[in-house]
Design a protein around this motif. Sequence first.
Motif, short mmCIF file in Angstrom:
data_model
loop_
_atom_site.label_atom_id
_atom_site.label_comp_id
_atom_site.label_asym_id
_atom_site.label_seq_id
_atom_site.Cartn_x
_atom_site.Cartn_y
_atom_site.Cartn_z
N ARG A 232 7.06 6.42 -0.83
CA ARG A 232 7.03 6.47 0.63
C ARG A 232 6.85 7.90 1.15
O ARG A 232 6.00 8.17 2.02
N TYR A 236 3.47 9.36 3.40
CA TYR A 236 3.70 9.72 4.81
C TYR A 236 3.80 11.23 5.04
O TYR A 236 3.54 11.70 6.14
N ASN A 237 4.18 11.98 3.99
CA ASN A 237 4.45 13.40 4.20
C ASN A 237 3.52 14.36 3.46
O ASN A 237 3.27 15.47 3.95
N ALA A 246 -3.95 6.84 1.31
CA ALA A 246 -2.65 6.84 1.98
C ALA A 246 -2.55 5.70 2.98
O ALA A 246 -1.51 5.02 3.07
N ARG A 250 0.17 2.70 2.99
CA ARG A 250 1.07 2.55 4.12
C ARG A 250 1.10 1.12 4.64
O ARG A 250 2.11 0.65 5.16
N ALA A 255 7.23 2.96 7.02
CA ALA A 255 7.96 4.23 7.00
C ALA A 255 9.46 4.04 6.78
O ALA A 255 10.14 4.94 6.29
#
Length: 345
Positions: A232, A236-237, A246, A250, A255
Amino acid sequence: MASGYRSHGSVLSVFSLSLALAALVPAARAQLSPTFYASSCPVALLTIRAAVRTAVALDARTGASLLRLHFHDCFCNARHVTCWSRRTDTLVACVYVRVRAATRLFCWTTRPTSPGRRARARTPGRCGFGVIDAIKLLLEALCPRTVSCADILAVAARDSVVALGGPSWTVQLGRRDSTTASLSTANTDLPSPASSLSTLLAAFARKGLSSTDMVALSGAHTVGQAQCQNFRARIYNDTNIDAAFAATRRAGCPATGGGALAPLDASTPNAFDNGYYTDLVAQRGLLHSDQELFNGGSTDGLVRGYAASPAQFQSDFAAAMVKMGGIGVLTGTGGQVRRNCRRVN
C-alpha cells in the motif's frame, strides 16, 4: 520473502559476522551429500517430486508457497519459532514454523508478539503445510525416521521451481531437524517490505550471502502474491513507480482498510521466469524493497543483466539456492529426524 528486520551494530560488526558465517557455511555443507538417502531411502526424492508435481498442477500457487517455506527455514538461522512473512500472501503467511527447530505449527495472520498468539489459517493446505505433511506421512511409511523435514523442504522447493518452469539444481542432503526455537531472533532475521537496499544487503551478508546471491534469490518473487497492506505505501507514496501500474494496483488496494492480493510478478505470476526483473526495470516492482534493487544503486547492473538474460538468472538462482541451503544446518548426531514435522519427537 521477508519479515521484520532491525539493524544490528556497526558496519564493522556486520562485516565481521558475515566473515564468520561465510566460513561456517562451507563447513556445514561439506557434511551433506546429494546421495545421502541412496541406501537408507532410495524412493525419497521420487516421492517428494511426485507429490510436489501433483500439488503444483492442482494449484500453481502452492509452488510459490513451498519455495517460500524453504527460504524462511534457511534464512531464520537456528530454526526459530516462526518466520512469519509480511511480504507474501495469505497462502504463505502461515509459515512452517521453522521445521528444523519449531515445536509446533503456528499459522500467523498478524505479526506475532508471543508464542501463544496464534490465528487459525483459513486454508492451511495452501500454505504448503498440507503438501509437506503428506510427503512426510508417505516417507514415514516407506522409510521410518529417516528423511528429515528440513530435507523434505529443500527438495520440495527445488521441485516446485522446476514444476513452474524454472531451473533445477543438485540438493545437498543430510540435514537434521532441530529441537529448539527462539521467537525473538526469528523476528529480526528477515528484512521487511519497506527495507532499503543497504538493509537488504546487510541482512543477506549476515548469512554469508553476497549481493549477487541476494538479487538472484529475490527473483523467487517471480511467483506468488502479496497482501495489500505490504505494498500500500509503495503504490500511494513512492515516486519511482510506473503511473499506470500504480493506478491498477490502487484499484484493488484502497488507501485504508483491506484489499486484494496482487502478484509479485505482474506479467507471468505463475511461471518461474525473469519477469520479476523486467518489471523492476520498468518500475513495476510491487514492494518497495523489490524496487530498491533497481533504483540507482549498486545492484542495478545485476537487475539489468537478469532482465536481459533468463539463462544467467536461472544459473545464479540455482547456485544461490544451493548456498542458502547450507546455512546453519544440523548434521550427524545433531538434532533429530522428526516423525511429524509440526512438532519435536
